[in-house]
Design a protein around this motif. Structure first.
Motif, PDB file in Angstrom:
ATOM      1  N   ALA A  26       0.855  -1.185   0.000  1.00 20.89           N
ATOM      2  CA  ALA A  26       0.000   0.000   0.000  1.00 20.89           C
ATOM      3  C   ALA A  26       0.896   1.242   0.000  1.00 20.89           C
ATOM      4  O   ALA A  26       2.054   1.176   0.422  1.00 20.89           O
ATOM      5  CB  ALA A  26      -0.897   0.001   1.232  1.00 20.89           C
ATOM      6  N   PRO A  27       0.354   2.378  -0.443  1.00 21.56           N
ATOM      7  CA  PRO A  27      -0.917   2.488  -1.181  1.00 21.56           C
ATOM      8  C   PRO A  27      -0.744   2.066  -2.635  1.00 21.56           C
ATOM      9  O   PRO A  27       0.269   2.379  -3.255  1.00 21.56           O
ATOM     10  CB  PRO A  27      -1.261   3.976  -1.073  1.00 21.56           C
TER      11      PRO A  27
ATOM     12  N   ASP B  38       0.196   6.185   3.378  1.00 23.47           N
ATOM     13  CA  ASP B  38      -1.012   6.495   4.146  1.00 23.47           C
ATOM     14  C   ASP B  38      -0.662   7.586   5.155  1.00 23.47           C
ATOM     15  O   ASP B  38       0.265   7.425   5.950  1.00 23.47           O
ATOM     16  CB  ASP B  38      -1.519   5.251   4.880  1.00 23.47           C
ATOM     17  N   THR B  39      -1.409   8.682   5.115  1.00 23.07           N
ATOM     18  CA  THR B  39      -1.134   9.769   6.058  1.00 23.07           C
ATOM     19  C   THR B  39      -1.772   9.530   7.415  1.00 23.07           C
ATOM     20  O   THR B  39      -1.336  10.102   8.416  1.00 23.07           O
ATOM     21  CB  THR B  39      -1.631  11.116   5.503  1.00 23.07           C
ATOM     22  N   GLY B  40      -2.815   8.696   7.471  1.00 25.44           N
ATOM     23  CA  GLY B  40      -3.536   8.434   8.713  1.00 25.44           C
ATOM     24  C   GLY B  40      -5.012   8.278   8.425  1.00 25.44           C
ATOM     25  O   GLY B  40      -5.403   7.988   7.292  1.00 25.44           O
ATOM     26  N   PRO B  41      -5.868   8.489   9.405  1.00 28.13           N
ATOM     27  CA  PRO B  41      -7.301   8.327   9.173  1.00 28.13           C
ATOM     28  C   PRO B  41      -7.852   9.454   8.321  1.00 28.13           C
ATOM     29  O   PRO B  41      -7.430  10.610   8.444  1.00 28.13           O
ATOM     30  CB  PRO B  41      -7.891   8.359  10.587  1.00 28.13           C
TER      31      PRO B  41
ATOM     32  N   THR C 176       6.160   1.671  -2.151  1.00 31.38           N
ATOM     33  CA  THR C 176       5.834   0.643  -1.154  1.00 31.38           C
ATOM     34  C   THR C 176       7.016   0.213  -0.303  1.00 31.38           C
ATOM     35  O   THR C 176       6.839  -0.397   0.752  1.00 31.38           O
ATOM     36  CB  THR C 176       5.260  -0.610  -1.833  1.00 31.38           C
ATOM     37  N   GLY C 177       8.234   0.500  -0.781  1.00 38.10           N
ATOM     38  CA  GLY C 177       9.422   0.054  -0.048  1.00 38.10           C
ATOM     39  C   GLY C 177       9.845  -1.360  -0.369  1.00 38.10           C
ATOM     40  O   GLY C 177      10.744  -1.904   0.296  1.00 38.10           O
ATOM     41  N   ALA C 178       9.241  -1.974  -1.381  1.00 32.80           N
ATOM     42  CA  ALA C 178       9.624  -3.333  -1.767  1.00 32.80           C
ATOM     43  C   ALA C 178      11.021  -3.332  -2.391  1.00 32.80           C
ATOM     44  O   ALA C 178      11.517  -2.310  -2.851  1.00 32.80           O
ATOM     45  CB  ALA C 178       8.609  -3.910  -2.750  1.00 32.80           C
TER      46      ALA C 178
END
Length: 394
Positions: free
Chosen positions: A148-149, A190-193, A359-361
């Motif tokens: 993600a994302p 993802d920044t958060g909710p 994603t950091g993969a």
């Protein structure tokens, strides 16, 4: 090639179905991809399915029978939804891509250990006789990524080539942002909710387990409590560097209650106003250090004028905030369905559907696994070069 993209988000309220036609254009060395949205439909979950999904998203243990039942029912709903949109348009799709409903996205010390989506693809393949791509996050996780994302690939292809850093923002249950620099360097996280905690308070205020803050009316009645806001902002998640991802495994009702016990007696409308500001503040804090000059937003949160106003205030007058409709000609409600369809098109043609910078993969991966349709699965010869840009057909 016509691809049906199916998406259910963290708000767990409906199934998005986008019927998308892709056309590859340009030279062999620098191909461009044109994307035409042929049809879009949002299929609301019936009350029983919606409540069962919401139960699966809570942190408490659940019976395995419920997991199995939701997997079946969501697969059947997906199958009927695609059949209906194909019948309505008179179009046949060559591939169906089903994201499914995420019920677990387990993160430990910043690393994603597993991710699980429900919505059995066999029901779709059997009903339509068309190949189905599903489980589109797990391969990236196995390669060391966040899974993600997923929006990073679509956002990169649409924003690349700008004169200043630009961002695409999705406001679903969780907010995610993609930032593309003029040099084509892309990060997303993802920044958060977004609506996750807002929905919790809306349901408590109304007593309706499926309620939400329609048009931001509840937040507009309250005032931001600065002490509660500061407490919420102190969560370590916000300070973590990208890549990072999160979900309702972290941002849920009991999480909110742990903060509220330190701020007793607050008016419910002040709480929901504070949560709305939290979403806007954390998005702005993610964008501003990157020098973002404009933001194009999508997702259910764009229909909340209170949230959008807060976001514009937090970013400042120098950073215009529009919707993907206005900025790019991509209907905001259909963006995630189009995204899923794009990931399917890429995997079908043997191309990575993820960006390691997002994603950091350890490397870009093909997304998902195929379920054959009525005939044996035959993939085309893989493309040597992926598209360098994506354009929305008018």
């Amino acid at each position: 090639m016509i691809v049906a993209g199916l998406m259910t988000g963290t708000s767990a309220d409906a199934l998005d179905v986008a019927l998308v036609e892709f056309r590859l254009e340009g030279s062999v060395d620098e191909p461009h991809l044109e994307m035409e949205l042929r049809s879009f439909h949002e299929v609301a979950f019936d009350s029983d399915l919606a409540l069962d999904i919401l139960r699966l998203l809570e942190p408490e243990p659940v019976p395995l029978a419920l997991v199995s039942s939701v997997d079946r029912r969501l697969g059947q709903l997906s199958a009927e939804a695609v059949a209906a949109i194909c019948q309505k348009t008179g179009l046949d799709c060559d591939l169906i891509v089903s994201h499914g409903q995420t019920i677990r996205h387990d993160v430990r010390d910043g690393a994603v250990e597993s991710t699980l989506q429900l919505g059995q693809p066999a029901w779709i393949a059997e009903r339509l006789g068309v190949p189905v791509l599903s489980d589109i996050r797990s391969r990236d996780v196995a390669a060391g990524g966040q899974g993600a994302p997923l929006a990073g690939m679509l956002d990169h292809l649409m924003l690349v080539g700008g004169e200043q850093p630009r961002a695409m923002l999705n406001l679903g249950g969780i907010a995610n942002v993609t930032i593309v620099s003029p040099r084509g360097e892309t990060i997303a996280f993802d920044t958060g909710p977004a609506n996750a905690l807002i929905d919790v308070m809306a349901r408590r205020i109304t007593g309706d387990p499926r309620s939400f803050d329609r048009e931001g009316a509840m937040a507009a009645q309250g005032h931001v409590d600065e002490a509660l806001l500061a407490d919420l902002l102190a969560d370590p998640y916000y300070a973590r560097p990208a890549p990072k991802s999160t979900g309702k495994e972290l941002f849920h009702g009991p999480y909110l209650d742990r903060h509220l016990t330190r701020h007793p007696g607050l008016d419910p409308y002040d709480i929901i106003a504070t949560l709305t500001r939290l979403t806007a503040r954390t998005v702005a804090q993610a964008c501003m250090p990157m020098g973002v000059g404009e933001v194009a937003a999508s997702g259910g949160g764009t229909r909340n004028p209170t949230l959008m106003s807060e976001l514009r205030d937090e970013l400042g007058a120098g950073v215009p905030v529009t919707t993907t409709d206005e900025a790019l000609g991509l209907p905001s409600e259909a963006k995630e369905g189009c995204l899923v369809a794009l990931l399917g098109w890429l995997s079908w043609h043997g191309l990575p559907a993820t960006l390691p910078s997002v994603t950091g993969a350890t490397h870009g991966t093909l997304a998902g696994r195929f379920t054959p349709g009525a005939k044996p699965l035959r993939l085309p010869e893989p493309l040597r070069t992926g598209p360098v840009r994506l354009r929305v057909a008018s």
